[in-house]
Design a protein around this motif. Sequence first.
Motif, PDB file in Angstrom:
ATOM      1  N   THR A   5       0.841  -1.189   0.000  1.00 15.36           N
ATOM      2  CA  THR A   5       0.000   0.000   0.000  1.00 15.36           C
ATOM      3  C   THR A   5       0.875   1.237   0.000  1.00 15.36           C
ATOM      4  N   ALA A   6       0.293   2.343  -0.348  1.00 16.38           N
ATOM      5  CA  ALA A   6       1.032   3.604  -0.356  1.00 16.38           C
ATOM      6  C   ALA A   6       1.249   4.121   1.055  1.00 16.38           C
ATOM      7  N   PHE A   7       0.500   3.594   2.033  1.00 15.67           N
ATOM      8  CA  PHE A   7       0.600   4.069   3.408  1.00 15.67           C
ATOM      9  C   PHE A   7       1.491   3.197   4.280  1.00 15.67           C
ATOM     10  N   ALA A   8       2.192   2.255   3.708  1.00 11.86           N
ATOM     11  CA  ALA A   8       3.086   1.393   4.473  1.00 11.86           C
ATOM     12  C   ALA A   8       4.269   2.218   4.967  1.00 11.86           C
ATOM     13  N   PRO A   9       4.684   2.024   6.234  1.00  4.15           N
ATOM     14  CA  PRO A   9       5.811   2.809   6.748  1.00  4.15           C
ATOM     15  C   PRO A   9       7.117   2.420   6.062  1.00  4.15           C
ATOM     16  N   SER A  10       7.909   3.381   5.773  1.00  2.77           N
ATOM     17  CA  SER A  10       9.227   3.134   5.200  1.00  2.77           C
ATOM     18  C   SER A  10      10.190   4.179   5.745  1.00  2.77           C
ATOM     19  N   TRP A  11      11.460   3.807   5.812  1.00  2.00           N
ATOM     20  CA  TRP A  11      12.486   4.705   6.327  1.00  2.00           C
ATOM     21  C   TRP A  11      13.414   5.108   5.202  1.00  2.00           C
ATOM     22  N   ASP A  12      13.619   6.380   5.051  1.00  5.60           N
ATOM     23  CA  ASP A  12      14.599   6.901   4.105  1.00  5.60           C
ATOM     24  C   ASP A  12      15.603   7.723   4.895  1.00  5.60           C
ATOM     25  N   THR A  13      16.867   7.371   4.787  1.00  9.58           N
ATOM     26  CA  THR A  13      17.894   8.120   5.509  1.00  9.58           C
ATOM     27  C   THR A  13      18.891   8.692   4.516  1.00  9.58           C
ATOM     28  N   SER A  14      19.638   9.645   4.979  1.00  9.60           N
ATOM     29  CA  SER A  14      20.674  10.229   4.134  1.00  9.60           C
ATOM     30  C   SER A  14      22.057   9.899   4.665  1.00  9.60           C
ATOM     31  N   SER A  15      22.162   8.812   5.410  1.00 13.16           N
ATOM     32  CA  SER A  15      23.466   8.472   5.976  1.00 13.16           C
ATOM     33  C   SER A  15      24.320   7.680   4.999  1.00 13.16           C
ATOM     34  N   PHE A  16      23.749   7.237   3.889  1.00 21.63           N
ATOM     35  CA  PHE A  16      24.489   6.556   2.830  1.00 21.63           C
ATOM     36  C   PHE A  16      25.320   5.389   3.354  1.00 21.63           C
ATOM     37  N   GLY A  17      24.720   4.577   4.216  1.00 20.32           N
ATOM     38  CA  GLY A  17      25.400   3.388   4.711  1.00 20.32           C
ATOM     39  C   GLY A  17      26.313   3.620   5.896  1.00 20.32           C
ATOM     40  N   HIS A  18      26.482   4.858   6.326  1.00 23.15           N
ATOM     41  CA  HIS A  18      27.324   5.170   7.484  1.00 23.15           C
ATOM     42  C   HIS A  18      26.431   5.350   8.712  1.00 23.15           C
ATOM     43  N   PRO A  19      27.007   5.302   9.899  1.00 19.79           N
ATOM     44  CA  PRO A  19      26.185   5.552  11.095  1.00 19.79           C
ATOM     45  C   PRO A  19      25.578   6.962  11.045  1.00 19.79           C
ATOM     46  N   ALA A  20      24.350   7.081  11.497  1.00 20.39           N
ATOM     47  CA  ALA A  20      23.644   8.366  11.438  1.00 20.39           C
ATOM     48  C   ALA A  20      23.987   9.208  12.663  1.00 20.39           C
ATOM     49  N   ASP A  21      25.236   9.589  12.799  1.00 15.70           N
ATOM     50  CA  ASP A  21      25.691  10.434  13.903  1.00 15.70           C
ATOM     51  C   ASP A  21      25.826  11.875  13.418  1.00 15.70           C
TER      52      ASP A  21
END
Length: 80
Positions: A5-21
């Motif tokens: 569905t279009a309402f399914a939760p999804s995560w998009d990050t900009s860490s490009f595979g690195h830890p999100a620190d």
Amino acid sequence: MPKSTAFAPSWDTSSFGHPADTSPMECSALADHLSVCSRSRGSWPALRTGAAAIRGFVMPRLVTTVFIVTLLAGTTWLVS
């Protein structure tokens, strides 16, 4: 077949595979931003903080002082 569905939760990050620190550059930018924000509010927060500190110091002693003065006045009134 799974149903998507279009309402399914999804995560998009900009860490490009690195830890999100946070990086030091991001921390510096945040500190600069907070400095600008605090300066834009003027002296009211500083006055409010100072008034709260004075009130916190005086109030416990004020109540004790009023109690002692009332006790002494009541005792003097009863004795005389």
